[in-house]
Design an enzyme around this catalytic site. Structure first.
Site, short mmCIF file in Angstrom:
data_model
loop_
_atom_site.label_atom_id
_atom_site.label_comp_id
_atom_site.label_asym_id
_atom_site.label_seq_id
_atom_site.Cartn_x
_atom_site.Cartn_y
_atom_site.Cartn_z
N PRO A 281 -3.70 -14.24 4.42
CG PRO A 281 -5.87 -13.43 4.61
CD PRO A 281 -4.59 -13.59 5.38
CG ASN A 282 -6.18 -14.47 -0.76
OD1 ASN A 282 -6.56 -15.56 -1.18
ND2 ASN A 282 -6.96 -13.66 -0.08
NE ARG B 107 -3.64 -11.46 -3.75
CZ ARG B 107 -3.68 -10.85 -2.55
NH1 ARG B 107 -2.66 -10.97 -1.71
NH2 ARG B 107 -4.70 -10.14 -2.20
CE1 TYR C 3 -1.30 -7.06 -2.96
CE2 TYR C 3 -2.86 -8.03 -4.52
CZ TYR C 3 -2.60 -7.34 -3.35
OH TYR C 3 -3.65 -6.91 -2.56
CG ASN D 113 1.60 -8.71 3.86
OD1 ASN D 113 0.50 -8.24 4.18
ND2 ASN D 113 2.01 -8.73 2.60
CB ALA E 217 -7.71 -9.53 3.56
CD GLU F 140 1.04 -2.74 8.88
OE1 GLU F 140 1.40 -1.66 9.39
OE2 GLU F 140 -0.14 -2.99 8.59
CG HIS G 60 0.79 -3.65 3.85
ND1 HIS G 60 -0.06 -4.71 4.05
CD2 HIS G 60 0.79 -2.95 4.99
CE1 HIS G 60 -0.56 -4.63 5.26
NE2 HIS G 60 -0.05 -3.58 5.87
NE ARG H 245 -4.59 -2.20 -3.69
CZ ARG H 245 -4.57 -3.49 -3.40
NH1 ARG H 245 -3.59 -3.99 -2.65
NH2 ARG H 245 -5.52 -4.30 -3.85
#
Ligand code: DQA
Length: 143
Positions: free
Chosen positions: A9-10, A17, A22, A73, A76, A97, A99, A106
């Site tokens: 998502p996103n 965003r 990012y 990825n 969320a 994976e 990110h 974070r």
């Protein structure tokens, strides 16, 4: 080698965003990077992005017997989805994976990764280049 790149998502909102976190590169830039990497490395790369957890699970299941590697990825869903972890375990396809941001520095809720419990490698904080690095890792090891 056929590699499936899955974005949660996103990720389609890249460039819009939170650019301080990012970066300014867009989702379309990411798709171009994947196409370029596929051409340079003679790989077949398929990209799937969804804002819906069940669609991501369906896509991982459908990858069984089709793809030799997965770059994921989960966005969320990284921090919440046992369903995505279980789907990865079910198909048993080598996975990395990614990110884009430096998740380690974070919020506390970003420090757990369910998908990461299956993935053999995690690339964090490298921006869009992390996807290229993940693809090269899978090609080197399984291609
Ligand atoms: C992300 C990090 C996640 O915590 C976040 O929810 C995202 C993107 C990253 O690529 O840095 O949506 O996976």
């Amino acid at each position: 080698m056929k590699i499936l790149v899955i974005n949660g998502p996103n990720i389609n909102m890249l460039g819009i965003r939170e650019p301080d976190i990012y970066g300014k590169q867009t989702f379309s830039d990411l798709l171009s990077l994947l196409e370029k990497t596929a051409a340079e490395e003679s790989l077949e790369i398929t990209q799937f992005q969804s804002n819906h957890e069940g669609q991501i699970v369906d896509t991982i299941q459908a990858a069984y017997g089709v793809f030799g590697g997965i770059v994921i990825n989960p966005a969320a869903y990284t921090h919440t989805s046992v369903a995505i972890l279980d789907a990865l375990k079910a198909v048993s396809i080598p996975a990395v994976e990614v990110h884009i941001s430096k998740v380690d520095s974070r919020e506390a809720f970003r420090q757990i990764s369910y998908a990461g419990m299956y993935c053999e490698k995690t690339i964090k904080g490298q921006g869009l280049d992390g996807y290229r690095q993940a693809i090269l890792y899978l090609k080197e090891k399984y291609g």
